[in-house]
Each structure stands twice: as C-alpha cells, then as structure tokens.
Write a protein that holds these residues in place. Structure first.
Motif, short mmCIF file in Angstrom:
data_model
loop_
_atom_site.label_atom_id
_atom_site.label_comp_id
_atom_site.label_asym_id
_atom_site.label_seq_id
_atom_site.Cartn_x
_atom_site.Cartn_y
_atom_site.Cartn_z
N MET A 25 15.83 -53.21 -15.97
CA MET A 25 16.08 -53.20 -17.40
C MET A 25 17.59 -53.15 -17.64
O MET A 25 18.34 -52.60 -16.84
CB MET A 25 15.41 -52.01 -18.07
N GLN A 28 20.95 -48.79 -20.88
CA GLN A 28 20.45 -48.01 -22.01
C GLN A 28 18.98 -48.33 -22.34
O GLN A 28 18.50 -48.01 -23.41
CB GLN A 28 21.31 -48.21 -23.27
N MET A 29 18.28 -48.96 -21.40
CA MET A 29 16.86 -49.20 -21.59
C MET A 29 16.09 -48.64 -20.41
O MET A 29 16.53 -48.73 -19.27
CB MET A 29 16.54 -50.69 -21.72
N GLU A 40 13.19 -44.33 -27.80
CA GLU A 40 13.51 -45.56 -27.08
C GLU A 40 13.46 -46.76 -28.03
O GLU A 40 14.29 -47.67 -27.96
CB GLU A 40 12.54 -45.77 -25.92
N ARG A 44 16.68 -49.16 -28.85
CA ARG A 44 16.67 -50.61 -28.60
C ARG A 44 17.04 -51.38 -29.86
O ARG A 44 17.76 -52.37 -29.82
CB ARG A 44 15.30 -51.04 -28.09
N HIS A 47 20.86 -51.06 -30.54
CA HIS A 47 21.81 -51.31 -29.44
C HIS A 47 22.53 -52.64 -29.70
O HIS A 47 22.00 -53.71 -29.45
CB HIS A 47 21.07 -51.36 -28.12
N SER A 62 13.91 -56.93 -29.14
CA SER A 62 13.87 -55.90 -28.11
C SER A 62 12.78 -54.86 -28.35
O SER A 62 12.49 -54.06 -27.48
CB SER A 62 15.23 -55.21 -28.00
N GLU A 119 7.85 -55.97 -21.67
CA GLU A 119 8.99 -55.39 -20.97
C GLU A 119 9.66 -56.40 -20.05
O GLU A 119 10.87 -56.33 -19.83
CB GLU A 119 8.54 -54.17 -20.17
N HIS A 122 11.90 -58.09 -22.38
CA HIS A 122 12.99 -57.20 -22.77
C HIS A 122 14.01 -57.00 -21.65
O HIS A 122 15.17 -56.67 -21.90
CB HIS A 122 12.43 -55.85 -23.21
N SER A 123 13.57 -57.17 -20.41
CA SER A 123 14.48 -56.98 -19.28
C SER A 123 15.57 -58.04 -19.25
O SER A 123 16.62 -57.84 -18.64
CB SER A 123 13.71 -57.01 -17.95
#
Length: 253
Positions: A25, A28-29, A40, A44, A47, A62, A119, A122-123
């Motif tokens: 990730m 900050q994730m 979280e 996100r 950010h 995100s 995810e 999001h990565s």
C-alpha cells in the motif's frame, strides 16, 4: 503465511522468479483485510499528496468500495474530506493498462472478496481488477453452483458495491467452459483477447510456502485423446507462466 527473506533477497520472492512482487500500500495507507476503520477512510479521503488520484476535487477513488455507495455520493455532493487540488498536475505518460486477474470460485462472492479487489486498486499496483469465476471443478465436488450463477452473483455484487467508474470488473472467460481453465491457459486466453493490456495474476503468500511450487503447475494437454497414456493428459506449464506473466502477491495472515 510468511515468506522468509534472506540477506540476498530481502523480499523473499526472488527464489520464485523475477516476476513476483508484493502488493504494498502507498504511504499512510494500511491494507484492509476485514474490519474497516473510519479513521482510515478519513485519512484516505484527505490525503492530498497522491497526485495520481487528485484529478478533480470530486475524486474519491481511494475510498470507493470501502463505504456504502449512498454515503460516498453524500461525501461527493457535500465536498467532505476533500483537499484543495493544485491547479497544475503532471499527467503520467501514456502506457498500457495494468490489469490484475483475481481468480476464484466465488461461491458465493463475499464482502471480503470485494474489499480485497478494492484494496488492490487502492494500492496503485494496477489500473483495473478483473474477477474471474472459475469454470466447473471436478476436483472440488463441493463446488456445485454453476459457473454462470457465480458470474451473475459477482456482477451483481460489483455493481452494488462500487460506483460505475470504479475499475473492478467481472470476466466471463470461464462461464461457458465444461471445466475450469488452468491458470496459464486462462492468462494466455485473456492476453490474446486483450493484447492492449498488461496482465498480472493475484496470488496469496500461502502459495509460496514449502511444498507449493508454482513452477510445477500444470495445464490441460489439448493434444491428448482417449487411448493415450493418462499421465499425458496434463503438461507442466508453471515455468512458462512465471516467465511470461507477472504476479501480485498478497500477504496472508
């Protein structure tokens, strides 16, 4: 499932070939495996340093797939958590779309499957995720739900969980097959059908444990015919798969 690093290989993946990478990730994730943290989600959404997602002040990719769609719509309309976006953003040079192939029975598809797909997006490791419900599996007698039903359930789940522009799709590559395709055969078929994309296959770190060897994975011998030796019904293709395709490795607890 842990993959042990060595002084010469801090990732622990080189022993399996050069095309495996951990799914990590961004800063900050934290990868979400099950329970979601409201903190979280807020982090996100606010950010602002992730330029690749800050296209407009309305962009909240995100957190798409992690909160109910009606809540996401309210956040967008109310402009909540969204930082100010710089007037000038550098655009990434044009490149082939990178697509993660997420295979499985999906019998049925679950919230955990959808969270994992979200995810992966999001990565930042890939541009899209394609869920591929497998065809019939004679080696799994408990898998009795027809592939077309598992495909339809996956389509419904993706359509309900994500907004229309969120890049998670469902492939029907195996829906009409009489049996599931071997991984290498599936990847070759999808690559031939979509030559404009770069494919990678999603695996868990449990597949990299002692006793599991991806290089020994097999495919159907399409030249085999009744009367030929039974041990020739399959051919080893794992080594070719490792050489021709990338893998995205997700750490499993």
């Amino acid at each position: 499932y842990e993959v042990q690093p060595t002084p010469d290989d801090p990732t622990g993946l080189k022993q399996f070939g050069p095309r495996l990478t951990w799914m990590e990730m961004p800063d900050q994730m934290t990868f979400i495996e099950g329970n979601l943290s409201s903190t979280e989600i807020r982090n996100r959404a606010s950010h602002s340093q992730r330029v690749r997602e800050a296209v407009t002040a309305q962009t909240l990719k995100s957190i798409d797939g992690l909160v109910p769609r009606v809540v996401l719509a309210y956040i967008k309309r109310s402009n909540l958590y969204v930082p100010k976006v710089p007037k000038s953003l550098e655009l990434e040079p044009a490149r082939r779309r990178r697509v993660a192939i997420y295979g499985g029975a999906f019998d049925p598809v679950t919230n955990s499957h959808l969270t994992c797909a979200a995810e992966i997006i999001h990565s930042g490791c890939v541009d899209e995720v394609w869920l591929v419900p497998c065809g019939p599996r004679p080696d799994k007698p408990n898998l009795k739900t027809p592939a077309i039903d598992r495909y339809c359930m996956s389509r419904i789940a993706v359509g309900f969980a994500f907004s229309t522009d969120f890049p998670v799709r469902v492939s029907r590559a195996e829906c009409m097959e009489t049996e599931a395709l071997a991984t290498y055969d599936l990847l070759c078929r999808l690559q031939a059908e979509h030559p404009d994309v770069e494919l990678c296959f999603v695996i868990g770190s449990d597949w990299l444990q002692p006793g599991s060897n991806i290089a020994e994975w097999t495919s159907k011998n399409w030249d085999w015919k009744p009367g030929d030796p039974q041990d020739q019904r399959t051919v080893v293709t794992g080594h070719k798969m490792l050489a021709e395709f990338d893998f995205l490795v997700i750490k499993r607890p």
